[in-house]
Scaffold this active site. Sequence first.
Site, PDB file in Angstrom:
ATOM      1  CE  LYS A   1      -3.545   2.711   0.117  1.00 43.46           C
ATOM      2  NZ  LYS A   1      -4.482   2.807   1.234  1.00 43.46           N
TER       3      LYS A   1
ATOM      4  CE  LYS B   1      -2.481   7.552   8.075  1.00 43.23           C
ATOM      5  NZ  LYS B   1      -2.328   6.245   7.372  1.00 43.23           N
TER       6      LYS B   1
END
Length: 289
Positions: free
Chosen positions: A170, A238
Amino acid sequence: MVLTQTSVIGLGPMGHPLAATLLAAGAPPIVWNRTAHRADDLVAAGAIRAHTPAQAAAPVILSVLPDVFQLRELLDAETLAAWGAAGARVVIMSTSGPDQVRALAEELAPEGIAVVDAPMSGGVAGAEAGTLSIMVGGADEDVALVRPVLELIGGTVLHLGELGTGSITKLCNQIVVGGTLAALAEAFGLARRSGLDIQQLVTLLEGGLARSEVLTQKKDKLLEREYSLGGSADNQVKDLRYATAAGERVGLPAQLLPALLSLYTETVDQGHGQEDHTVVQELYLDPEN
């Protein structure tokens, strides 16, 4: 086929449509959200409301919270006992770091709770359509149990290897998404400052090699400068920080990552953290127009 009872924890921009997709597929989930009214329409349609995280105990628990840290905040003694008694497999569907996912698994194993990392890509449209790309890491037996649920919400579900491999995959995805959005933002900035018709630019991009799913899903936000969520700029930062750490661990000579992290951090610093990450284009626009 009778599916294993599933809970959805976190009913934000992705969690809510995931729960709705499970409902539409005839697999009504247990749902919990800190802001309880987010579950009202789902419960009216047949979902089961959990008033506490402990009441969301089930063999499969999809965590669609922003990160592992928000999940940890819920894991008091009552919740751990309930989830352990259910033999829960907690599926981390948010983007996190592989170290964070593995650390959580080590902490939960003594409680009889297993962890699978299964971050997703495809945006809100993919969640609503059940066509997400889901990147799965975890032990074979745990993945086998959660796979039928994941296949209801995903068009592509791949088991990549041990726990943490889904998260790394991811992060690769997020480099591409963040990079594509940044490239579109810069291109739109150049076009606007040059007096071009932006809609014509989009038509041409969509007809050539520059077309992408990112452009398809995000073009209206870019055209209209409308930045409702979506994936937030905060989360993009993030994700890029996690990707940077993963790259450093394997000695990646990153060139693009530092620039992207700087770009999105500047966007957040300007007060746009809780807007869709397409808001990065505001850095390129003429403030007088």
